[in-house]
Design an enzyme around this catalytic site. Structure first.
Site, PDB file in Angstrom:
ATOM      1  N   GLY A   1      72.222  62.268  30.805  1.00 48.05           N
ATOM      2  CA  GLY A   1      72.938  62.750  31.858  1.00 48.05           C
ATOM      3  C   GLY A   1      72.223  62.693  33.192  1.00 48.05           C
TER       4      GLY A   1
ATOM      5  CG  LEU B   1      64.751  61.012  36.414  1.00 45.88           C
ATOM      6  CD1 LEU B   1      65.455  59.826  35.935  1.00 45.88           C
ATOM      7  CD2 LEU B   1      64.803  62.428  36.207  1.00 45.88           C
ATOM      8  CB  ALA B   2      57.925  62.784  35.247  1.00 44.55           C
ATOM      9  N   GLY B   3      59.795  61.373  32.350  1.00 40.87           N
ATOM     10  CA  GLY B   3      60.136  61.472  30.913  1.00 40.87           C
ATOM     11  C   GLY B   3      61.453  62.619  30.806  1.00 40.87           C
TER      12      GLY B   3
ATOM     13  CD  GLU C   1      56.851  54.266  28.437  1.00 40.38           C
ATOM     14  OE1 GLU C   1      57.831  53.825  29.372  1.00 40.38           O
ATOM     15  OE2 GLU C   1      56.657  55.390  27.914  1.00 40.38           O
TER      16      GLU C   1
ATOM     17  CG  ASP D   1      60.835  58.768  28.242  1.00 38.46           C
ATOM     18  OD1 ASP D   1      59.635  58.512  27.779  1.00 38.46           O
ATOM     19  OD2 ASP D   1      61.181  58.477  29.442  1.00 38.46           O
TER      20      ASP D   1
ATOM     21  NE  ARG E   1      76.408  34.179  44.833  1.00 39.37           N
ATOM     22  CZ  ARG E   1      77.289  34.873  45.534  1.00 39.37           C
ATOM     23  NH1 ARG E   1      76.653  35.965  46.145  1.00 39.37           N
ATOM     24  NH2 ARG E   1      78.592  34.309  45.825  1.00 39.37           N
TER      25      ARG E   1
ATOM     26  CG  HIS F   1      62.775  54.013  29.549  1.00 37.73           C
ATOM     27  ND1 HIS F   1      62.481  52.910  30.576  1.00 37.73           N
ATOM     28  CD2 HIS F   1      61.487  54.574  29.431  1.00 37.73           C
ATOM     29  CE1 HIS F   1      61.340  52.979  31.017  1.00 37.73           C
ATOM     30  NE2 HIS F   1      60.603  54.018  30.266  1.00 37.73           N
TER      31      HIS F   1
END
Length: 390
Positions: free
Chosen positions: A250, A314-316, A130, A276, A228, A217
């Protein structure tokens, strides 16, 4: 080796349920499904399962860590197998250890380590890179200073690795790779997934048409859908051959958005679960270090979330695959069959792991035994029952 007959549970074969049916295996592969009353080989050993569901083992295409370690801690066969062992109690029998954006030396180390880890046959099925070919505008928890376009030397190294290990998944931004490069990589056996990208709809569709097979993801770290400007999310849902991993915890995506995406996805490509996951899966610790930064576990919601010091980015995730299946049934309006497909046959098809993901003749006897609420009771890899840790 004698045949083994597993009976007493409902059989989910990767596509549908079978009632009053048992599973016959031998030498690590499936022989056939057996109906009550059918004749068995004389040397058959009977294994009684007290209810629940017997399913193909779960397949996770994106696992950064587990068992207390991260792949980026120092890519080695031992680290990869430790990550696989950390996820096994949650039903995952095949996974791709995932290296997030790092230096060229660390990336090369991961490529070499994957060869040995796969040969050990302890749950490592390939490798997921990744980065570093991601877009700084959508860096997420990755280090932007290490991101760069794809070069000829990268292509040669990735194709050589794919030929050695059989399953190499690489996430790259549409901005960092040309359609011609995508085509060369795809023809060389590399599975390309577009992610961490600020791509337009047209730019993404050009890469998909050239051979990019999926998105990483869906919704997270990518240009969003507009009426558009459909952008990368729109292209992923609209292109018929594109697959997409989703993090169903969630936190990463609101359930309403995932429900809409599941209904909207057209074509042969499907959406499937990924975790992840980071190193804290199965651990009681509340933090760990990644690339010099502390990642924090924050309680709340369906499951804990992992964030940077700002408590926002977020970190994983702290998700395991069995929890994703339960979330899918509880929050995404998925049937048990579809939720299980999203952890078994769908990721197997996306990753071209043709020997697993279904319980059918001559396929690997990678299995998970679940109770009726989809909590894991036991797992098997190539017919060998594994010790559970949770």
């Amino acid at each position: 080796m004698a045949c083994q007959l597993l009976r007493g549970a409902r059989i989910f074969d990767g596509n549908r349920f079978h009632e009053q049916t048992a599973l016959l295996i031998r030498d690590g592969v499936v022989i056939r499904l057996v109906k009550a009353g059918e004749e068995l080989p004389q040397d058959t050993q009977i294994i009684e399962l007290a209810g629940g569901i017997l399913s193909p083992g779960f397949i996770d295409a994106q696992v950064n860590g587990g068992g207390g370690v991260m792949l980026n801690d120092g890519p080695s066969p031992e680290i990869m197998c430790t990550i696989a062992a950390g996820h096994r109690p949650y039903g995952t029998t095949s996974l791709l250890p995932t290296l997030i954006t790092d230096t060229g030396a660390v990336t090369a180390q991961a490529m070499a380590a994957a060869v040995a880890a796969i040969a050990e046959d302890k749950g490592v099925a390939g490798l997921h890179l990744e980065g570093p070919h991601l877009a700084p505008a959508k860096k997420g928890a990755h280090l932007a200073e290490l991101m760069r376009p794809v070069e000829d030397a990268d292509i040669k190294a990735m194709i050589a690795t794919a030929q050695k290990i059989g399953c190499l998944l690489v996430t790259m931004a549409a901005e960092q790779v040309t359609p011609a490069q995508v085509r060369e990589l795809a023809e060389g056996g590399v599975i390309i997934s577009i992610g961490h990208s600020d791509s337009s709809y047209d730019m993404a569709m050009e890469r998909f048409d050239a051979g990019a097979r999926g998105v990483t993801h869906l919704f997270n770290a990518m240009s969003q859908f507009g009426h558009r400007a459909p952008n990368l999310v729109g292209a992923a849902l609209d292109h018929p051959s594109v697959w997409g991993g989703i993090i169903a915890d969630g936190h990463h995506v609101e359930p309403a958005a995932l429900r809409v995406a599941l209904r909207a996805k057209r074509g042969q490509g499907r959406l499937f679960f990924v975790t992840d996951a980071m190193s804290l899966v199965g651990s009681k610790r509340d933090r760990f270090r990644l690339n010099g930064r502390i990642i924090y576990r924050v309680q709340g919601g369906y499951c804990p979330k992992l964030v940077l010091e700002d408590r926002i980015t977020l970190a994983g995730s702290d998700l395991d695959m069995a929890s994703a299946i339960r979330y899918g049934m509880a929050m995404l309006d998925l049937s048990a069959e579809e939720a299980l497909r999203m952890a078994t046959s769908y990721p197997a098809e996306f990753l071209r792991l043709g020997d697993r993901g279904v319980l059918a003749p001559q396929k690997r006897a990678d299995m998970v035994w679940l109770d009726d609420a989809c909590h894991v009771r036991a797992t098997w890899i190539a017919g060998q029952r594994q010790d559970q840790q949770s």
